[in-house]
Structures are given as C-alpha cells and as structure tokens.
Design a protein around this motif. Structure first.
Motif, PDB file in Angstrom:
ATOM      1  N   ALA A 144     -73.548   2.571  30.316  1.00 20.12           N
ATOM      2  CA  ALA A 144     -75.004   2.536  30.340  1.00 20.12           C
ATOM      3  C   ALA A 144     -75.583   3.925  30.558  1.00 20.12           C
ATOM      4  O   ALA A 144     -76.613   4.280  29.981  1.00 20.12           O
ATOM      5  N   PHE A 149     -75.551   0.526  25.741  1.00 23.79           N
ATOM      6  CA  PHE A 149     -75.854  -0.713  26.465  1.00 23.79           C
ATOM      7  C   PHE A 149     -75.160  -1.930  25.859  1.00 23.79           C
ATOM      8  O   PHE A 149     -74.863  -2.888  26.566  1.00 23.79           O
ATOM      9  N   SER A 174     -79.673   0.213  33.009  1.00 16.21           N
ATOM     10  CA  SER A 174     -80.426   1.018  32.048  1.00 16.21           C
ATOM     11  C   SER A 174     -81.578   1.755  32.716  1.00 16.21           C
ATOM     12  O   SER A 174     -81.947   2.859  32.311  1.00 16.21           O
ATOM     13  N   SER A 419     -87.215   0.375  31.247  1.00 15.98           N
ATOM     14  CA  SER A 419     -85.788   0.208  31.017  1.00 15.98           C
ATOM     15  C   SER A 419     -85.481   0.489  29.560  1.00 15.98           C
ATOM     16  O   SER A 419     -86.054  -0.156  28.673  1.00 15.98           O
ATOM     17  N   ILE A 421     -83.179  -0.466  27.838  1.00 10.19           N
ATOM     18  CA  ILE A 421     -82.675  -1.661  27.158  1.00 10.19           C
ATOM     19  C   ILE A 421     -83.825  -2.506  26.623  1.00 10.19           C
ATOM     20  O   ILE A 421     -83.663  -3.256  25.660  1.00 10.19           O
TER      21      ILE A 421
END
Length: 435
Positions: A144, A149, A174, A419, A421
């Motif tokens: 990460a 990810f 993340s 984040s 992600i």
C-alpha cells in the motif's frame, strides 16, 4: 559483527525490496553460512578463517531476520490477534535456543569430533524458513505504501478471517500511504523528524532494555552462576538445559494473555518480577548467607527470573516497538532497535566476568536489578498501550496527525482524510474486497 551489520542493512533492504524478499535472503545467508561453517563434516580441513567467514555470513542472516520478521509479522496480523502472532515469534526463538542447548549437549559430550554438526543444524532450519518466506504473502502495508492497493488487498485476504473488515483496513493503509508527512519517510533521517522521533526513540529503547536486563548473563553464564553452590557439576549442566526448558514453557503464557491483559501490564509486572529475582540473586552471593546454603534458592531465583522475562520483555520488547511506529519507518526503527539490541547484548555478556571480578556478584546483580526496575518506570511513563490498536493509529497525544490545513489530503468522508483507494472507484468493488 555480522549480526550488527545485517541488522543495519535490513531497514533499507526491507523498505526497498520488500519484507518477503528480505526474509528469503535471510534464509539464504544462514544456509550458505552454515554450509561453510560445517565443511569439516565432509573430511575437509577447514582453515580458521573459513569458519570465521561462515559465522559472519550466518550473523548477517540472523541480524536481518531478527529485525524483519517482527516487521512483517506485525504488518500481516489483525489488531485483535497481533499480540499473539508477535509473541509466537519468541516462542519459536526459545524453541531454537532449547534445541541448540540439547544438540550441543549431545554432540559435545558424546561426539566431540563432530562439533560442526551443531553449526550444520542451522542450515536444516533455514530450508523450511526460506520456503515459507518465498511462498508467503508480501506485507500489505508495504504494498500500500508503494501504491499497489490491488495486490495489498489480495494479500490481506490470504491472512484474514471472514470477520475482519478488509475494506476498512486497506483504506486505512491507503490513508497512511497518502499522508504528506510520511511521503518522505524513506530515509534514516525520517526517524528524527518531530512526528516520528518520540515513538522511534521509545521503540529503539525497548529493544535495548530487552538485553540490558541481564537475560543473556543467565543464558550464557548459568554454569558460573550455579558454580560454587552445593550443586554438583553434573547438575549444573542439567540446570543450564533447564533454563532453556523454562524459557520455552513460560513464553506461551504471554501468547495466551497479551491480547487480553495488554502490553503495558505484562511489561511492568515482568520488570517488577525480574527486579525481585535479581535482588534475591544478589543477596544469595552475600557472605551473610541470607538463604542458608542458598544453592537451591539460587537455582529457583534464576528460573523465576527467566520465567518473568519470558512472559514480558522477551516476546514484547521487539513486538511493541513494531506497533508504535508507522509503516514508512517501521523497518528502519526495527533495524535500529535490533542494532541497539545486539550492541547491548555484547556489552552485557562481554563485561559480566570482569564486572564480577571487580565488584563481585552482589553488586553486579544489583546493577541488573536497578536496570530492570528502571525499565518498569520507563514503560509506565513513556510507552502507550497498543493492544487492539490499528498500526499507525495511536492516540494523537503520542503521534501527530497530518497538517490540518492541507485540504489536498482531506475530503468529507468518515475519517476526514483522503484515501487514494477511494480514487480507484469501481476498479475495486467492495464485494471483491470483503471476505
């Protein structure tokens, strides 16, 4: 020397190439080093220099392994069982210590001409270690941190149960990977920044105290401690092996209780118990004979000291250090802590005989008792509880959060932090991440 150099290398290598690859390298170094060290088993006349080189190579692997194994075990474990996983590392370490005692006992007493067999056995252990490291998952947190990810999610699923919320954990990873204060944390100087310095210092000191407590005086010099009592030479050898048995039998107690009682209470109570035992050992050497003939009392106090150490500082010194810091500096903090651990180990072991010759056993064990009592105070005042806490998510009173004025790393979602992600959107549907 090899262990210290290997520990120093491990921080950079684990951050650059990954935790798993370094573990494979650890097994390779130990396998090659043990093979060189045991060449005499195949009727080859081995120069002393060759034996020395083999031991240096084994030391490189041991130094790297001691650091990186705690790093990857912390990063692979779920918060609710991380303590148990971490302490299992020490359980197998104590199993290795006891196995070494027994092998040396058998080989050196019955087959002294095959002394190199003790060195060759290290290579036997290195084979399954290397295979398991090669087949095992890479740290999701390291992946990460590098922005991978998808693979981090896949690896996390391999080591989680259906009850674990993989989505939230990957998202937390993340967030850490996107924090601006951690993006430049790849250098050793990152340990000295205002955000990292407090917990990095605590982590390194925990590693140092682990050996400053005097545990290796007991494991290395048990015959000298028991000598001069009413214990015979044969029983002295038996009690030396018994140290390893107590070591192995006591450590699982920490595994069973660490995630229930917490780290701090085990460390503080261990420090108290070790202090009491060392004070008793100090008095057992006094001319006043506080324990009468005190031979059996000395054995009991020594075994009790090992027991208290095995349920506290033995498994938790390195484990807690891994939990205190964020992923970008974890490998380097563990590496620096391991270097401090090896240096303190050398200082304690190399000075014991000269210290006892200069000031006697009463003062020597009194010094170790003072160190143990100080360690309890240190934990009480400076070490936060990490039980059940997500890695990198200690209370704000211990670790500073990112700069609050930076809107680039904020959004309006739950935690207030952006984040990376979240930007993947439909590329990672929640159903593919959940267990």
């Amino acid at each position: 020397m090899g262990s210290i150099f290997g520990s120093t290398m491990s921080g950079y290598a684990a951050d650059r190439y990954g935790r798993r690859i370094v573990c494979v390298g650890v097994g390779f170094f130990i396998l090659v080093g043990s093979a060189i060290s045991s060449l005499s088993l195949v009727q080859i006349k081995v120069p002393l220099l060759t034996l020395f080189i083999g031991r240096i190579i084994v030391g490189l692997g041991a130094g790297m392994g001691y650091s990186v194994v705690y790093t990857i075990s912390a990063e692979l474990s779920a918060p609710w069982c991380r303590g148990r996983i971490q302490t299992l590392v020490q359980v197998f370490t104590t199993l290795g210590i006891l196995t070494g005692y027994l092998i040396n006992w058998v080989v050196l007493l019955r087959y002294p001409s095959y002394w190199a067999a003790s060195l060759a056995f290290q290579g036997v252990i290195a084979i399954p270690f290397t295979a398991s490291a090669y087949l095992g998952p890479e740290s999701p947190r390291w992946l990460a941190l590098r922005g991978n990810f998808l693979e981090a999610t896949s690896n996390l699923q391999r080591v989680r149960t259906p009850e674990d919320d993989c989505w939230e954990e990957v998202r937390d990873m993340s967030i850490v990977a996107g924090e601006p204060t951690l993006k430049t944390a790849g250098s050793w100087s990152a340990l000295c920044t205002p955000q990292n310095r407090p917990m990095a210092t605590v982590g390194i000191l925990l590693n140092a105290i682990q050996t400053l407590s005097g545990i290796d005086v007991v494991t290395y010099y048990a015959p000298q401690i028991f000598a001069g009592t009413d214990v015979s030479f044969e029983r002295t050898l038996f009690y030396t092996v018994l140290v390893g048995i107590v070591y192995l039998a006591s450590t699982p107690l920490s595994t069973l209780t660490v995630d229930c009682l917490g780290r701090r209470i085990l460390l503080i109570s261990g420090s108290f118990g070790m202090t009491v035992c060392l004070i008793g050992l100090s008095l057992s050497f006094a001319p006043e004979r506080f324990f009468g003939e005190h031979g059996l009392a000395r054995v009991i106090l020594t075994m009790s000291f090992v027991c208290f150490y095995s349920i506290s500082w033995g498994p938790l010194g390195c484990a807690v250090a891994s939990e205190l810091v964020n992923t970008p500096i974890r490998a380097k903090v563990n590496a620096a802590g391991t270097v401090a651990n090896w240096i303190c180990d050398y200082l304690v072991v190399s000075t014991y005989l000269s210290l006892t010759a200069s000031v006697g056993n009463v003062v020597s064990f009194g010094i170790y008792a003072f160190v143990c009592s100080a360690s309890g105070v240190f934990v009480y005042t400076s070490v936060p509880e990490t039980n059940g806490v997500m890695l990198g998510e200690l209370p704000s009173s211990y670790i500073s959060r990112p700069v609050t004025g930076s809107s680039e790393f904020k959004d309006s979602t739950t935690s207030g932090f952006y984040s990376p992600i979240d930007a993947l959107g439909s590329q990672i549907p929640r159903s593919s991440i959940s267990m």
